[in-house]
Design a protein around this motif. Structure first.
Motif, PDB file in Angstrom:
ATOM      1  N   ASN A 209     -10.879 -28.606  36.431  1.00 33.63           N
ATOM      2  CA  ASN A 209     -10.613 -27.853  35.201  1.00 33.63           C
ATOM      3  C   ASN A 209      -9.234 -27.202  35.240  1.00 33.63           C
ATOM      4  OD1 ASN A 209     -13.126 -28.498  34.148  1.00 33.63           O
ATOM      5  ND2 ASN A 209     -14.112 -26.697  35.024  1.00 33.63           N
ATOM      6  N   SER A 340     -11.953 -36.208  20.913  1.00 35.47           N
ATOM      7  CA  SER A 340     -12.229 -35.192  21.929  1.00 35.47           C
ATOM      8  C   SER A 340     -13.672 -34.720  21.849  1.00 35.47           C
ATOM      9  CB  SER A 340     -11.272 -34.011  21.756  1.00 35.47           C
ATOM     10  OG  SER A 340     -11.539 -33.006  22.712  1.00 35.47           O
ATOM     11  N   TRP A 343     -15.938 -37.427  23.190  1.00 36.16           N
ATOM     12  CA  TRP A 343     -15.823 -37.516  24.644  1.00 36.16           C
ATOM     13  C   TRP A 343     -16.611 -36.408  25.332  1.00 36.16           C
ATOM     14  CZ3 TRP A 343     -14.890 -40.552  28.485  1.00 36.16           C
ATOM     15  CH2 TRP A 343     -14.533 -40.046  29.722  1.00 36.16           C
ATOM     16  N   GLN A 344     -16.510 -35.187  24.810  1.00 36.18           N
ATOM     17  CA  GLN A 344     -17.256 -34.084  25.393  1.00 36.18           C
ATOM     18  C   GLN A 344     -18.759 -34.299  25.255  1.00 36.18           C
ATOM     19  OE1 GLN A 344     -16.112 -31.650  27.197  1.00 36.18           O
ATOM     20  NE2 GLN A 344     -13.959 -32.202  26.929  1.00 36.18           N
ATOM     21  N   GLN A 345     -19.192 -34.846  24.099  1.00 34.67           N
ATOM     22  CA  GLN A 345     -20.610 -35.123  23.906  1.00 34.67           C
ATOM     23  C   GLN A 345     -21.088 -36.207  24.862  1.00 34.67           C
ATOM     24  OE1 GLN A 345     -22.603 -33.426  21.937  1.00 34.67           O
ATOM     25  NE2 GLN A 345     -24.417 -34.616  22.506  1.00 34.67           N
ATOM     26  N   LYS A 347     -19.813 -36.877  27.821  1.00 33.87           N
ATOM     27  CA  LYS A 347     -19.869 -36.293  29.160  1.00 33.87           C
ATOM     28  C   LYS A 347     -21.132 -35.471  29.353  1.00 33.87           C
ATOM     29  CE  LYS A 347     -16.305 -34.234  30.752  1.00 33.87           C
ATOM     30  NZ  LYS A 347     -15.156 -33.310  30.819  1.00 33.87           N
ATOM     31  N   THR A 348     -21.603 -34.855  28.268  1.00 31.44           N
ATOM     32  CA  THR A 348     -22.800 -34.020  28.363  1.00 31.44           C
ATOM     33  C   THR A 348     -24.070 -34.856  28.461  1.00 31.44           C
ATOM     34  OG1 THR A 348     -21.691 -32.308  27.068  1.00 31.44           O
ATOM     35  CG2 THR A 348     -24.085 -32.158  27.252  1.00 31.44           C
TER      36      THR A 348
END
Length: 352
Positions: A209, A340, A343-345, A347-348
């Motif tokens: 991060n 974005s 992509w975050q969804q 990854k979750t």
């Protein structure tokens, strides 16, 4: 409940006044005949002793005269084996030479070292005879699903990462207050949320991060020398988290619930509710500067935790991040926000 709030220095001084010392050694419960020979060693070597006496009896009846030299020759294998049993590991004195150089080596050579991952259901017992054991059966984890582990014995397991408080820097009054708050937290837990497992696991340090933050801050840098400098700094950060000397100790609270095919969805919802309640109680347990923070691990974090537990050395490489000075793809701001978010969804919801 009584808590031992004494520091190491206070305990050492108290023992010194009492004329005592504290030996940080494990208690050896084995029974010894002599200083190095244990009763267990004698029992293990009895077959060789019996064989030695049988050979001696046979030689005497075959015409050899009994003598101390003949006795020594016949019992020399037993004495050699007994001597080997008295040798110990150079660092771990409770493990003898025969165990760590012979038995463990045989077990290592015989055990399965290559595990495969097969898609779909587990193989039948007939198929297992001609195939390697599935890695899921070895780990006991069937799947990483909906931010929890699904085990082979039909349990959902949720993992909560909890921040820590350094008690060594606190005075006696502050320690007592924190211990009492923890005692209250345990007493207030509903019986339905038990059992509760608390674990401390050493993991490779994760600066992903931070690396992404630096990458975002320097992404619009127009100066080529500064961009090169930023890239070299990111490489330095990546090397730090790959170093075997950099270790972080994380604290986890683990909750599990059994399920079957009929109540699968219901149990998962109940577990998620209980995890939220426990997380809230942990965060409210201490106040002020000692306040704890909790984070329920998502699918990717659960995968990394499992990876670090089974292959710690290679897990450090698994945390690496890749950066580039210039992106070969140019998109609009709206498209970038949509990509974005997707992509975050992803990854979750999925294991990366």
């Amino acid at each position: 409940m009584i808590f031992d709030n004494q520091s190491a220095v206070e305990r050492r001084d108290r023992l010194r006044e009492e004329g005592k010392i504290e030996l940080p050694l494990n208690v050896d419960t084995k029974k010894y005949i002599l200083s190095l020979i244990k009763y267990r060693d004698i029992l293990i070597s009895l077959p060789l002793m019996a064989i030695g006496f049988l050979v001696l009896w046979y030689l005497v009846h075959a015409g050899y005269s009994f003598s101390a030299q003949l006795l020594l020759i016949c019992l020399s294998p037993w004495g050699t084996f007994l001597l080997i049993l008295t040798l110990h590991h150079p660092d771990r004195k409770n493990i003898n030479f025969f165990t760590h150089r012979v038995i463990w080596r045989i077990q290592f050579n015989r055990r399965q070292k290559l595990f495969v991952y097969t898609k779909g259901d587990f193989m039948s017992s007939k198929q297992k005879k001609n195939a390697s054991k599935d890695i899921r059966e070895q780990l006991g984890i069937k799947n990483v699903y909906s931010e929890c582990y699904e085990t082979t014995d039909n349990r959902f397991v949720k993992v909560i990462r909890v921040s820590s408080v350094n008690l060594s820097l606190l005075n006696k009054k502050e320690k007592t207050k924190i211990f009492q708050a923890y005692e209250t937290f345990l007493n207030d837990l509903p019986r339905s949320m038990l059992p509760l497992q608390v674990s401390q696991i050493a993991q490779p340090i994760n600066l992903t991060n931070y690396g992404r933050y630096i990458d975002d801050q320097t992404a619009k840098e127009e100066s080529y020398p500064k961009a090169i400098l930023a890239k070299s700094y990111l490489k330095y950060v990546d090397d730090i988290q790959k170093s075997k000397n950099m270790v972080s100790r994380n604290r986890y609270v683990i909750m599990a619930r059994p399920f079957n095919s009929m109540n699968r969805k219901k149990v998962l919802d109940e577990l998620e509710r209980d995890v939220k309640i426990v997380s809230t109680q942990i965060e409210n347990m201490l106040g002020g500067r000692y306040e704890l923070k909790t984070k329920v691990l998502d699918n990717e974090e659960l995968f990394h935790l499992m990876f670090a537990c089974i292959d710690y050395e290679n897990a450090q490489v698994n945390f690496s991040f890749k950066t580039a000075l210039f992106s070969p793809l140019t998109v609009g701001e709206r498209t970038y926000e949509e990509m974005s978010g997707s992509w975050q969804q992803m990854k979750t919801d999925h294991i990366m």
